[in-house]
Design a protein around this motif. Structure first.
Motif, PDB file in Angstrom:
ATOM      1  N   GLU A 148       0.761  -1.215   0.119  1.00 49.26           N
ATOM      2  CA  GLU A 148       0.079  -0.030   0.024  1.00 49.26           C
ATOM      3  C   GLU A 148       0.891   1.188   0.055  1.00 49.26           C
ATOM      4  O   GLU A 148       0.394   2.464  -0.095  1.00 49.26           O
ATOM      5  CB  GLU A 148      -0.899  -0.023   1.167  1.00 49.26           C
ATOM      6  N   MET A 149       2.249   1.336   0.294  1.00 47.80           N
ATOM      7  CA  MET A 149       2.976   2.087   0.406  1.00 47.80           C
ATOM      8  C   MET A 149       4.088   2.295  -0.442  1.00 47.80           C
ATOM      9  O   MET A 149       4.953   3.362  -0.500  1.00 47.80           O
ATOM     10  CB  MET A 149       3.727   2.252   1.856  1.00 47.80           C
ATOM     11  N   LEU A 150       3.805   1.720  -1.733  1.00 50.52           N
ATOM     12  CA  LEU A 150       4.926   2.072  -2.856  1.00 50.52           C
ATOM     13  C   LEU A 150       5.204   3.136  -3.457  1.00 50.52           C
ATOM     14  O   LEU A 150       6.049   3.791  -3.582  1.00 50.52           O
ATOM     15  CB  LEU A 150       4.839   0.883  -3.893  1.00 50.52           C
ATOM     16  N   ARG A 151       4.078   3.844  -3.377  1.00 50.76           N
ATOM     17  CA  ARG A 151       4.240   5.349  -4.206  1.00 50.76           C
ATOM     18  C   ARG A 151       5.107   6.215  -3.178  1.00 50.76           C
ATOM     19  O   ARG A 151       5.548   7.130  -3.802  1.00 50.76           O
ATOM     20  CB  ARG A 151       2.830   5.652  -4.311  1.00 50.76           C
ATOM     21  N   TRP A 152       5.444   5.757  -1.924  1.00 53.38           N
ATOM     22  CA  TRP A 152       6.176   6.749  -1.061  1.00 53.38           C
ATOM     23  C   TRP A 152       7.614   6.277  -1.085  1.00 53.38           C
ATOM     24  O   TRP A 152       8.317   6.646  -0.318  1.00 53.38           O
ATOM     25  CB  TRP A 152       5.650   6.738   0.330  1.00 53.38           C
ATOM     26  N   LEU A 153       7.943   5.324  -1.940  1.00 49.02           N
ATOM     27  CA  LEU A 153       9.226   4.730  -1.810  1.00 49.02           C
ATOM     28  C   LEU A 153       9.984   5.369  -3.012  1.00 49.02           C
ATOM     29  O   LEU A 153       9.509   5.338  -4.440  1.00 49.02           O
ATOM     30  CB  LEU A 153       9.429   3.287  -1.978  1.00 49.02           C
ATOM     31  N   VAL A 157      14.442   2.128  -3.802  1.00 44.73           N
ATOM     32  CA  VAL A 157      13.708   1.206  -2.851  1.00 44.73           C
ATOM     33  C   VAL A 157      12.631   0.478  -3.358  1.00 44.73           C
ATOM     34  O   VAL A 157      12.351  -0.854  -2.997  1.00 44.73           O
ATOM     35  CB  VAL A 157      13.447   2.034  -1.578  1.00 44.73           C
ATOM     36  N   ARG A 158      11.773   1.038  -4.151  1.00 50.06           N
ATOM     37  CA  ARG A 158      10.555   0.365  -4.379  1.00 50.06           C
ATOM     38  C   ARG A 158      10.918  -1.001  -5.093  1.00 50.06           C
ATOM     39  O   ARG A 158      10.231  -2.004  -4.887  1.00 50.06           O
ATOM     40  CB  ARG A 158       9.676   1.251  -5.565  1.00 50.06           C
ATOM     41  N   ALA A 159      11.934  -0.929  -6.143  1.00 49.13           N
ATOM     42  CA  ALA A 159      12.486  -2.260  -6.660  1.00 49.13           C
ATOM     43  C   ALA A 159      12.663  -3.538  -5.657  1.00 49.13           C
ATOM     44  O   ALA A 159      12.618  -4.682  -5.967  1.00 49.13           O
ATOM     45  CB  ALA A 159      13.656  -2.112  -7.391  1.00 49.13           C
ATOM     46  N   ASP A 160      12.955  -3.055  -4.430  1.00 49.33           N
ATOM     47  CA  ASP A 160      13.313  -4.218  -3.307  1.00 49.33           C
ATOM     48  C   ASP A 160      12.022  -4.480  -2.688  1.00 49.33           C
ATOM     49  O   ASP A 160      12.016  -5.657  -1.981  1.00 49.33           O
ATOM     50  CB  ASP A 160      14.403  -3.706  -2.568  1.00 49.33           C
ATOM     51  N   PHE A 161      10.882  -3.750  -2.628  1.00 52.17           N
ATOM     52  CA  PHE A 161       9.797  -4.033  -1.994  1.00 52.17           C
ATOM     53  C   PHE A 161       8.601  -4.439  -2.875  1.00 52.17           C
ATOM     54  O   PHE A 161       7.643  -5.037  -2.342  1.00 52.17           O
ATOM     55  CB  PHE A 161       9.488  -2.864  -1.091  1.00 52.17           C
ATOM     56  N   GLU A 222      14.083  -7.178 -15.720  1.00 53.07           N
ATOM     57  CA  GLU A 222      12.902  -7.254 -14.451  1.00 53.07           C
ATOM     58  C   GLU A 222      13.175  -6.154 -13.404  1.00 53.07           C
ATOM     59  O   GLU A 222      12.431  -5.388 -12.736  1.00 53.07           O
ATOM     60  CB  GLU A 222      13.227  -8.400 -13.866  1.00 53.07           C
ATOM     61  N   ASP A 223      14.716  -5.911 -13.093  1.00 51.08           N
ATOM     62  CA  ASP A 223      14.837  -4.872 -11.885  1.00 51.08           C
ATOM     63  C   ASP A 223      14.682  -3.509 -12.293  1.00 51.08           C
ATOM     64  O   ASP A 223      14.201  -2.549 -11.458  1.00 51.08           O
ATOM     65  CB  ASP A 223      16.330  -5.068 -11.761  1.00 51.08           C
ATOM     66  N   LEU A 224      14.858  -3.183 -13.465  1.00 51.72           N
ATOM     67  CA  LEU A 224      14.232  -1.927 -14.030  1.00 51.72           C
ATOM     68  C   LEU A 224      12.792  -1.701 -14.046  1.00 51.72           C
ATOM     69  O   LEU A 224      12.341  -0.511 -13.608  1.00 51.72           O
ATOM     70  CB  LEU A 224      14.593  -1.744 -15.498  1.00 51.72           C
ATOM     71  N   ALA A 225      12.180  -2.766 -14.401  1.00 58.52           N
ATOM     72  CA  ALA A 225      10.478  -2.525 -14.610  1.00 58.52           C
ATOM     73  C   ALA A 225       9.886  -2.444 -12.764  1.00 58.52           C
ATOM     74  O   ALA A 225       9.327  -1.763 -12.671  1.00 58.52           O
ATOM     75  CB  ALA A 225       9.966  -3.756 -15.006  1.00 58.52           C
ATOM     76  N   ALA A 226      10.993  -3.308 -11.664  1.00 59.74           N
ATOM     77  CA  ALA A 226      10.458  -3.270 -10.482  1.00 59.74           C
ATOM     78  C   ALA A 226      10.676  -1.647  -9.847  1.00 59.74           C
ATOM     79  O   ALA A 226       9.872  -1.317  -8.916  1.00 59.74           O
ATOM     80  CB  ALA A 226      11.364  -3.997  -9.585  1.00 59.74           C
ATOM     81  N   ALA A 229       7.177  -0.256 -10.583  1.00 58.76           N
ATOM     82  CA  ALA A 229       5.608  -1.126 -10.705  1.00 58.76           C
ATOM     83  C   ALA A 229       5.007  -0.961  -9.424  1.00 58.76           C
ATOM     84  O   ALA A 229       5.573  -0.707  -8.402  1.00 58.76           O
ATOM     85  CB  ALA A 229       6.294  -2.757 -10.589  1.00 58.76           C
ATOM     86  N   ASP A 230       3.733  -0.751  -9.577  1.00 62.27           N
ATOM     87  CA  ASP A 230       2.784  -0.602  -8.515  1.00 62.27           C
ATOM     88  C   ASP A 230       1.437  -1.183  -8.662  1.00 62.27           C
ATOM     89  O   ASP A 230       1.083  -1.004  -9.808  1.00 62.27           O
ATOM     90  CB  ASP A 230       2.620   0.791  -8.023  1.00 62.27           C
ATOM     91  N   PRO A 231       0.780  -2.090  -8.067  1.00 59.83           N
ATOM     92  CA  PRO A 231       1.380  -2.777  -6.856  1.00 59.83           C
ATOM     93  C   PRO A 231       1.956  -3.966  -6.931  1.00 59.83           C
ATOM     94  O   PRO A 231       2.673  -4.615  -5.829  1.00 59.83           O
ATOM     95  CB  PRO A 231      -0.044  -2.920  -6.077  1.00 59.83           C
ATOM     96  N   VAL A 232       2.012  -4.776  -8.141  1.00 60.49           N
ATOM     97  CA  VAL A 232       2.703  -5.923  -8.243  1.00 60.49           C
ATOM     98  C   VAL A 232       3.577  -5.921  -9.361  1.00 60.49           C
ATOM     99  O   VAL A 232       3.102  -5.341 -10.663  1.00 60.49           O
ATOM    100  CB  VAL A 232       1.553  -7.199  -8.311  1.00 60.49           C
TER     101      VAL A 232
END
Length: 328
Positions: A148-153, A157-161, A222-226, A229-232
């Protein structure tokens, strides 16, 4: 001319989020230089020191950043005075004497006072957005509800979460169709299978060396897209598939390819083979598909990966994946 010579920001940064970066930016606006220090004892899941170093290095390249291992630091729940004394010791070790400390929490006032006494010079406490109005996020909320919090990363960091779903299965098991359907359900686009793209570009010929290059490029994409990406993030394949083709076609796999094949995903989805085999001119046969399915089951079981085998229509498969993600 800025009012401070050296601004100090400390935190666990577990994980680093946009609120932290806003605080660091605020310190930078008021300070000639900014020193960012981080430690955590214990280390928090998914936020180890190597990750924090990488996140901060990408997001704050203009600042001095030091991330300490948790060993030797006071426990996270220790009294504030222990952390204040520990910080004073770290600054002596680094030979740094900040004249301002920035934070979004009231600990900055007693901490700045302790540092001033230890340094023999004033350290001005500066509060920033204490009510979290500018960036309403906290590390605790991200760890509790990362989806739920990916937009705040920030992207690093988002790529790892971001949850990553990988689709596996033998030839003609509906992986690409399911990848498109899942991406449509969640929004965004799936990470397509690079191996097929390269196979077509090379006129239907791949040699052993191509397989490692394919796995590396698949991971890069994949890592670039991550990062956005939101939410999956839905992945049409993984290096595990390339690892399988190395064995099926050449009887062996390079150690580097085996290492890439060990990548972990939030959920591995094995597509069922009840779909009638569709020979599109690039595939082998149904018997080979059955051997592939057995191999994937053995690999997933041996690795202990969280996985799901889906069957039925595309819609039914989508719902199985959605339920599995919701239950994790």
């Amino acid at each position: 001319m800025k009012p401070y010579r050296l601004g100090l920001v400390i935190g666990k940064f577990a994980p680093l989020h946009l609120g932290h970066l806003a605080l660091i930016d605020h310190a930078s606006c008021l300070s000639d230089r900014v020193l960012v220090l981080s430690w955590s004892n214990p280390e928090l899941p998914g936020c180890g020191p190597d990750l924090r170093r990488r996140w901060l290095a990408e997001c704050c390249p203009q600042h001095e950043v030091v991330v300490f291992d948790g060993a030797g630091a006071p426990p996270n729940d220790a009294p504030g005075v222990q952390h204040q004394q520990h910080l004073a010791g770290l600054l002596r070790q680094l030979d740094r004497r900040p004249d301002a400390m920035f934070a979004s929490e009231p600990y900055v006032f007693p901490c700045a006072a302790v540092l001033a006494e230890a340094q023999g010079q004033p350290v001005r406490p500066e509060m920033f957005d204490p009510r979290r109005l500018q960036v309403p996020v906290s590390g605790t909320r991200v760890r509790e509800r990362p989806g739920e919090m990916l937009r705040w990363l920030p992207p690093a960091v988002r790529a790892d979460f971001v949850p990553r779903v990988v689709l596996l299965g033998g030839e003609s098991t509906g992986k690409t169709t399911l990848a498109a359907a899942l991406a449509a359900r969640f929004g965004g686009a799936p990470v397509a299978e690079y191996g097929r793209e390269r196979w077509e570009a090379q006129g239907g010929h791949l040699d052993e060396a191509d397989l490692l290059a394919i796995a590396r490029e698949q991971v890069r994409r994949e890592d670039l897209a991550a990062r956005s990406a939101d939410p999956v993030l839905v992945c049409d394949t993984s290096p595990l598939t390339t690892f399988g083709y190395a064995h099926w076609s050449h009887g062996r796999a390079a150690p580097a390819l085996a290492g890439l094949a060990a990548r972990r995903y939030t959920l591995s989805v094995l597509c069922g083979d009840e779909i009638p085999f569709d020979q599109d001119g690039t595939r082998r046969d149904a018997d080979f598909r059955a051997r592939q399915q057995a191999w994937y089951r053995d690999q997933l079981a041996a690795r202990g990966d969280r996985h799901l085998e889906v069957h039925g229509s595309v819609a039914a498969r989508v719902e199985e994946v959605v339920r599995a993600l919701a239950a994790r």
